[in-house]
Motif scaffolding. Structure first.
Motif, PDB file in Angstrom:
ATOM      1  N   MET A 356       0.827  -1.205   0.000  1.00  0.00           N
ATOM      2  CA  MET A 356       0.000   0.000   0.000  1.00  0.00           C
ATOM      3  C   MET A 356       0.862   1.257   0.000  1.00  0.00           C
ATOM      4  O   MET A 356       0.536   2.248  -0.666  1.00  0.00           O
ATOM      5  N   ALA A 357       1.976   1.218   0.720  1.00  0.00           N
ATOM      6  CA  ALA A 357       2.884   2.366   0.727  1.00  0.00           C
ATOM      7  C   ALA A 357       3.448   2.607  -0.669  1.00  0.00           C
ATOM      8  O   ALA A 357       3.507   3.754  -1.148  1.00  0.00           O
ATOM      9  N   ALA A 358       3.856   1.534  -1.334  1.00  0.00           N
ATOM     10  CA  ALA A 358       4.441   1.661  -2.674  1.00  0.00           C
ATOM     11  C   ALA A 358       3.437   2.261  -3.659  1.00  0.00           C
ATOM     12  O   ALA A 358       3.818   3.038  -4.551  1.00  0.00           O
ATOM     13  N   GLU A 359       2.150   1.931  -3.500  1.00  0.00           N
ATOM     14  CA  GLU A 359       1.124   2.447  -4.405  1.00  0.00           C
ATOM     15  C   GLU A 359       0.982   3.962  -4.313  1.00  0.00           C
ATOM     16  O   GLU A 359       0.529   4.605  -5.259  1.00  0.00           O
ATOM     17  N   THR A 360       1.353   4.536  -3.177  1.00  0.00           N
ATOM     18  CA  THR A 360       1.265   5.987  -3.008  1.00  0.00           C
ATOM     19  C   THR A 360       2.645   6.648  -3.080  1.00  0.00           C
ATOM     20  O   THR A 360       2.836   7.760  -2.578  1.00  0.00           O
ATOM     21  N   GLY A 361       3.604   5.948  -3.698  1.00  0.00           N
ATOM     22  CA  GLY A 361       4.926   6.518  -3.912  1.00  0.00           C
ATOM     23  C   GLY A 361       5.779   6.621  -2.665  1.00  0.00           C
ATOM     24  O   GLY A 361       6.715   7.428  -2.623  1.00  0.00           O
TER      25      GLY A 361
END
Length: 488
Positions: A356-361
């Motif tokens: 989820m963190a990666a999805e928001t950069g």
């Protein structure tokens, strides 16, 4: 003043406890009689609760409370919402109750909304759409309805096993989607729709509704060591927790903090607007005709499931040391949406958070302390957003946030909540749910009198409270920036 003793059986989704409350001189003294682990039971057809085993623990705890006190003036049971047992004509369970985290309801909301508009259902039930709501679970139960004589939500099931009386207490009933929250009665239209469109005989199997404080009668012969009045309390654990809030005026927000975080306001009536539905806020009923206007936030479940994952991998991690280490990590380095449904089921929670963190950069490494800091920062951010939006939708202003339940003992989370909301936070009581149950029981039994304000005065006298002020950890501009980061 004569002392009166009561027992509160308080079951959460990860643990249960029986608390003995002794009322004397205008305050309750609480003693934990027993505490036991609760959790899912995986069978061939899905995830369940072992209701019979839970009741055996409740019964043993109440009997121990009877022995310690010499006799009880009442006993009440509260649990989490939505889950239920189906009983045959002889009052026997036809299967172990399903667990709300079971996946059988995943596609059911869309099926229902194809025949009953989401806006129509919200205008009646005022309920946040979550895939495990009782109404969706009932539709998912497609078999054996010819055997079912009664459906009882879990605290009502335990109350039946104690007293022999089958009822539905309104605060727990309001978590399901079948109630008309404006009238505090079953919605005849919704119940008839489930029968006609899905073959679920809801009008036939639902029991009579009762309000918190209803005395169901003495315990059935042989169930307890002494005949004891069984009292329907705020049987949804959040209803009891909110009843115990040590507030002196109505301008407060609350967070009932545990496995779930229930974040919202206490109102005199529900908010059933289209704007409220669009924001997925829920209207649950409370003690003394109140409405709990709130949002379910994933809660400390995310941390406990992460801890379980790490320990399963052989890592030597323990909660208190993890919290101490998390406090040393940079604040707001990474935040995620704590309302994301991917955080609902059991499993590898750290991996989900990293994805989820990666999805928001953002980048979130696998260090347990760093992930713990992300969880706590994200929870406080979710509280900030939920409280602000609840106030806007209900046209209310609040001056303080009350945190009750086990999460009130998490000092770091309480301080982060004060910083995030810009409001003072009052933490406690940690056993707020049990205390709320005891207060309602005592009034029903005649040991207390008055309205919620007077009950809460007893809560204040009975509790150790901790105050937190904004500005301790993270300044307001960092919360603004984090909120914008998630909105992208």
């Amino acid at each position: 003043m004569t002392a009166h003793s009561f027992a509160a059986a308080d079951l959460g989704a990860s643990s249960g406890r029986v608390i003995l409350g002794t009322l004397a001189d205008g305050r309750f003294k609480l003693d934990e009689v027993t505490r036991f682990v609760n959790g899912p039971l995986t069978l061939s057809d899905g995830i369940h609760w072992d209701a019979e085993e839970l009741f055996a623990r409740i019964r043993a705890g109440i009997n121990e409370a009877i022995r310690r006190s010499g006799g009880l003036s009442g006993v009440g049971v509260d649990t989490w919402g939505v889950d239920y047992g189906r009983l045959d004509a002889n009052g026997r369970l036809i299967e172990k109750p399903f667990h709300y985290r079971d996946s059988r309801t995943d596609s059911v909301p869309d099926r229902l909304f194809a025949t009953l508009g989401a806006d129509v259902l919200y205008s009646r039930a005022g309920l946040q759409v979550m895939p495990f709501n009782t109404i969706f679970q009932l539709i998912a139960d497609q078999d054996r309805w010819d055997e079912v004589a009664r459906v009882l939500l879990l605290p009502d099931l335990f109350g039946y096993w104690l007293s022999g009386r089958q009822v539905a207490e309104v605060t727990i009933a309001s978590t399901g989607g079948l109630l008309d929250v404006a009238t505090r009665q079953w919605s005849a239209e919704t119940c008839a729709h489930l029968a006609a469109s899905y073959g679920v005989p809801v009008p036939r199997v639902l029991p009579e509704l009762v309000e918190p404080g209803t005395i169901l009668g003495d315990s059935s012969p042989g169930v307890l060591d002494q005949p004891t009045p069984v009292i329907a309390v705020g049987s949804h654990d959040t209803a009891s927790a909110v009843a115990s809030i040590p507030a002196t005026s109505p301008d407060f927000a609350f967070i009932s903090s545990g496995t779930w975080s229930l974040v919202g306001l206490e109102l005199p009536s529900p908010v059933l607007t289209e704007a409220s539905r669009a924001e997925n806020f829920t209207n649950e009923l409370g003690v003394d005709g109140t409405t709990r206007y709130l949002k379910n936030v994933m809660g400390l479940w995310v941390l406990s499931e992460s801890l379980r994952t790490w320990q399963g991998r052989g890592l030597e991690v323990e909660l208190l040391s993890l919290l101490e280490a998390a406090a040393q990590r940079p604040g707001m380095a990474c935040v995620v949406d704590m309302n994301d449904e991917r955080l609902l089921p059991p499993g590898d929670m750290p991996a989900r958070l990293q994805a989820m963190a990666a999805e928001t950069g953002q980048q979130l490494d696998g260090d347990p302390a760093t992930i713990t800091r992300c969880i706590l920062d994200s929870l406080a951010l979710a509280y900030r957003i939920a409280i602000r939006r609840a106030c806007e939708l209900a046209d209310r202003e609040v001056r303080v946030v009350h945190v009750v339940g086990g999460g009130s003992q998490n000092r770091m989370l309480c301080q982060l909540t004060a910083d995030a909301t810009g409001l003072p936070v009052v933490a406690g009581p940690s056993e707020g749910t049990a205390l709320g149950s005891l207060l309602v029981q005592a009034r029903a039994a005649g040991a207390l009198s008055g309205d919620l304000t007077e009950l809460r005065a007893v809560s204040i006298a009975s509790s150790e409270l901790v105050d937190y002020r904004p500005g301790g950890l993270i300044p307001a501009e960092q919360w603004d920036a984090a909120e914008r980061r998630l909105a992208r």
